[in-house]
Motif scaffolding. Structure first.
Motif, PDB file in Angstrom:
ATOM      1  N   PRO A  87       0.793  -1.227   0.000  1.00 11.17           N
ATOM      2  CA  PRO A  87       0.000   0.000   0.000  1.00 11.17           C
ATOM      3  C   PRO A  87       0.824   1.277   0.000  1.00 11.17           C
ATOM      4  CG  PRO A  87       0.039  -0.958   2.172  1.00 11.17           C
ATOM      5  CD  PRO A  87       0.751  -1.926   1.283  1.00 11.17           C
ATOM      6  N   VAL A  88       2.008   1.250   0.629  1.00 14.12           N
ATOM      7  CA  VAL A  88       2.815   2.463   0.716  1.00 14.12           C
ATOM      8  C   VAL A  88       4.255   2.141   0.339  1.00 14.12           C
ATOM      9  CG1 VAL A  88       1.408   3.601   2.448  1.00 14.12           C
ATOM     10  CG2 VAL A  88       3.181   2.021   3.171  1.00 14.12           C
ATOM     11  N   THR A  97       3.631   7.290   3.743  1.00 12.50           N
ATOM     12  CA  THR A  97       3.302   8.196   2.641  1.00 12.50           C
ATOM     13  C   THR A  97       3.612   7.496   1.327  1.00 12.50           C
ATOM     14  OG1 THR A  97       5.514   9.193   2.794  1.00 12.50           O
ATOM     15  CG2 THR A  97       3.729  10.313   3.957  1.00 12.50           C
ATOM     16  N   GLY A  98       3.279   8.161   0.230  1.00 18.76           N
ATOM     17  CA  GLY A  98       3.541   7.586  -1.079  1.00 18.76           C
ATOM     18  C   GLY A  98       2.480   6.602  -1.517  1.00 18.76           C
ATOM     19  N   TYR A  99       1.220   7.034  -1.524  1.00 18.24           N
ATOM     20  CA  TYR A  99       0.095   6.155  -1.828  1.00 18.24           C
ATOM     21  C   TYR A  99      -0.199   6.093  -3.325  1.00 18.24           C
ATOM     22  CZ  TYR A  99      -0.576   6.419   3.181  1.00 18.24           C
ATOM     23  OH  TYR A  99      -0.375   6.355   4.537  1.00 18.24           O
ATOM     24  N   ALA A 100      -0.849   5.017  -3.719  1.00 23.73           N
ATOM     25  CA  ALA A 100      -1.212   4.840  -5.115  1.00 23.73           C
ATOM     26  C   ALA A 100      -2.289   5.841  -5.512  1.00 23.73           C
ATOM     27  CB  ALA A 100      -1.713   3.410  -5.341  1.00 23.73           C
ATOM     28  N   HIS A 101      -2.241   6.234  -6.777  1.00 25.20           N
ATOM     29  CA  HIS A 101      -3.224   7.194  -7.301  1.00 25.20           C
ATOM     30  C   HIS A 101      -4.483   6.426  -7.710  1.00 25.20           C
ATOM     31  CE1 HIS A 101      -3.855  10.992 -10.013  1.00 25.20           C
ATOM     32  NE2 HIS A 101      -4.738  10.890  -9.026  1.00 25.20           N
ATOM     33  N   ASN A 190     -12.376  11.017  -7.798  1.00 19.10           N
ATOM     34  CA  ASN A 190     -12.008  11.322  -9.172  1.00 19.10           C
ATOM     35  C   ASN A 190     -10.495  11.431  -9.240  1.00 19.10           C
ATOM     36  OD1 ASN A 190     -11.225  14.074  -8.500  1.00 19.10           O
ATOM     37  ND2 ASN A 190     -13.421  14.572  -8.476  1.00 19.10           N
ATOM     38  N   ASN A 191      -9.974  11.872 -10.347  1.00 14.32           N
ATOM     39  CA  ASN A 191      -8.527  11.865 -10.555  1.00 14.32           C
ATOM     40  C   ASN A 191      -7.764  12.799  -9.622  1.00 14.32           C
ATOM     41  OD1 ASN A 191      -6.339  10.781 -12.149  1.00 14.32           O
ATOM     42  ND2 ASN A 191      -6.094  12.840 -13.005  1.00 14.32           N
ATOM     43  N   SER A 192      -8.443  13.798  -9.058  1.00 15.61           N
ATOM     44  CA  SER A 192      -7.727  14.786  -8.246  1.00 15.61           C
ATOM     45  C   SER A 192      -8.201  14.870  -6.800  1.00 15.61           C
ATOM     46  CB  SER A 192      -7.861  16.180  -8.881  1.00 15.61           C
ATOM     47  OG  SER A 192      -9.232  16.548  -9.019  1.00 15.61           O
ATOM     48  N   THR A 193      -9.414  14.398  -6.510  1.00 13.52           N
ATOM     49  CA  THR A 193      -9.931  14.486  -5.139  1.00 13.52           C
ATOM     50  C   THR A 193     -10.627  13.190  -4.752  1.00 13.52           C
ATOM     51  OG1 THR A 193     -12.058  15.430  -5.835  1.00 13.52           O
ATOM     52  CG2 THR A 193     -10.275  16.983  -5.311  1.00 13.52           C
ATOM     53  N   TRP A 228      -5.061  15.101  -4.464  1.00 16.64           N
ATOM     54  CA  TRP A 228      -3.817  14.569  -5.014  1.00 16.64           C
ATOM     55  C   TRP A 228      -2.841  15.733  -5.218  1.00 16.64           C
ATOM     56  CZ3 TRP A 228      -1.814   9.953  -5.125  1.00 16.64           C
ATOM     57  CH2 TRP A 228      -0.717   9.682  -5.952  1.00 16.64           C
ATOM     58  N   VAL A 229      -1.793  15.743  -4.397  1.00 24.76           N
ATOM     59  CA  VAL A 229      -0.841  16.855  -4.416  1.00 24.76           C
ATOM     60  C   VAL A 229       0.583  16.313  -4.513  1.00 24.76           C
ATOM     61  CG1 VAL A 229       0.018  18.876  -3.184  1.00 24.76           C
ATOM     62  CG2 VAL A 229      -2.383  18.227  -2.959  1.00 24.76           C
ATOM     63  N   ASP A 230       1.315  16.738  -5.539  1.00 28.75           N
ATOM     64  CA  ASP A 230       2.728  16.364  -5.696  1.00 28.75           C
ATOM     65  C   ASP A 230       2.953  14.866  -5.562  1.00 28.75           C
ATOM     66  OD1 ASP A 230       3.398  19.045  -6.051  1.00 28.75           O
ATOM     67  OD2 ASP A 230       3.717  19.362  -3.901  1.00 28.75           O
ATOM     68  N   GLY A 231       2.102  14.083  -6.202  1.00 27.35           N
ATOM     69  CA  GLY A 231       2.290  12.642  -6.239  1.00 27.35           C
ATOM     70  C   GLY A 231       1.840  11.890  -5.011  1.00 27.35           C
ATOM     71  N   ASP A 232       0.954  12.466  -4.210  1.00 31.21           N
ATOM     72  CA  ASP A 232       0.465  11.754  -3.031  1.00 31.21           C
ATOM     73  C   ASP A 232      -0.887  12.328  -2.601  1.00 31.21           C
ATOM     74  OD1 ASP A 232       0.510   9.850  -1.084  1.00 31.21           O
ATOM     75  OD2 ASP A 232       2.175  10.688   0.062  1.00 31.21           O
ATOM     76  N   TRP A 233      -1.642  11.521  -1.831  1.00 29.42           N
ATOM     77  CA  TRP A 233      -2.909  11.989  -1.283  1.00 29.42           C
ATOM     78  C   TRP A 233      -2.643  12.795  -0.006  1.00 29.42           C
ATOM     79  CZ3 TRP A 233      -6.961  11.928  -4.220  1.00 29.42           C
ATOM     80  CH2 TRP A 233      -7.140  10.920  -5.175  1.00 29.42           C
TER      81      TRP A 233
END
Length: 273
Positions: A87-88, A97-101, A190-193, A228-233
């Motif tokens: 998962p991370v 940190t570093g979660y999948a999109h 969605n893709n961003s939130t 989704w900010v700078d490659g992470d949630w």
């Protein structure tokens, strides 16, 4: 707070209060030993087959699951069992940190961030800043930090809890503030939130002799708004409500010593789907 098995307290076979006695089959009690050996082999083979079937069933994807009833009888909610995917990929200040999109990544982020925001570290200034700066979106963290500091640093609030101004417990006592996730639900994505509801139980209080605020449990559902900010949630906001709350069982509360020992010995998990 862990739930026990109901059948253990109901007594007897099948919860009826009766005891089932199995008599040996005719000739088996003192019969041919080769026959008993053959039966034992069949039993072992049967257990192995059942085990293999259970593993295969557990590894089936959601799309392979079938209901014995009609289509309308199928549960609409998806299973919350781990998928086996990592998962991370990293940590920041001991926070995953570093979660999948993906939706799964958003659920993992909301759960782990909820654990951090509900921890005892939030009562320490330095650790609180590290948590907020890690889990919140940068622009939101800048406005949230002063608000968090105002709430958590208020001496009257800390004194009421029995804590010092830096969030430390009195000598001989242990401060407990721990979130134990039960499940998650994606409200929107969605893709961003994303909006993810986290259902959990919370342990909170002071454990130790002389504590005026013993450790108690509560149940809440917190819905986190993620971006989704700078490659992470990252968290942008949240709302909280009570429950769902299960019926409590008649279990004797542990002693202050046992509770303190458990909190020190049992570490938390990285929860994720």
């Amino acid at each position: 707070m862990s739930l026990g098995d109901d059948h253990e307290s109901s007594g007897g076979y099948g919860g009826t209060g009766q005891t089932r006695t199995r008599l040996p089959d005719s000739g088996d009690a003192f019969g041919d030993p080769r026959r008993r050996s053959s039966r034992s082999l069949v039993t072992v083979v049967g257990v192995v087959v059942l085990l293999i079937a259970a593993i295969a069933f557990a590894n089936r994807g959601d799309g392979d699951t079938e209901s014995s009833g009609s289509g309308s009888d199928k549960a609409e909610s998806s299973a919350t069992a781990p998928t086996g995917k990592q998962p991370v990929t990293s940590k920041t200040d001991d926070i995953a940190t570093g979660y999948a999109h993906t939706e799964q990544g958003a659920q993992s982020a909301a759960t782990n961030y909820g654990i951090a925001l509900g921890s005892a570290d939030m009562y320490n200034l330095e650790k609180r800043h590290a948590i907020v700066n890690t889990v919140y979106a940068p622009d939101v963290a800048a406005t949230q930090l002063p608000e968090f500091d105002q709430v958590y640093s208020k001496e009257s609030f800390l004194e009421k809890l029995g804590l010092s101004k830096d969030g430390a417990a009195p000598s001989g006592q242990t401060f407990v503030s721990r979130v134990v996730p039960v499940g998650t639900k994606v409200a929107s994505y969605n893709n961003s939130t994303a909006s993810v509801a986290l259902w959990y139980t919370s342990l909170f209080g002071l454990s130790g002799e002389g504590s005026k605020n013993p450790v108690t449990e509560s149940w809440y559902t917190t819905t986190y708004q993620l971006k989704w900010v700078d490659g992470d949630w990252k968290v942008t906001g949240f709302t909280q409500k009570d429950g769902p709350v299960p019926v409590g069982r008649d279990q004797r509360a542990s002693t202050a010593e046992d509770m303190s020992k458990a909190v020190e010995e049992y570490g938390g998990f990285t929860y994720a789907r």
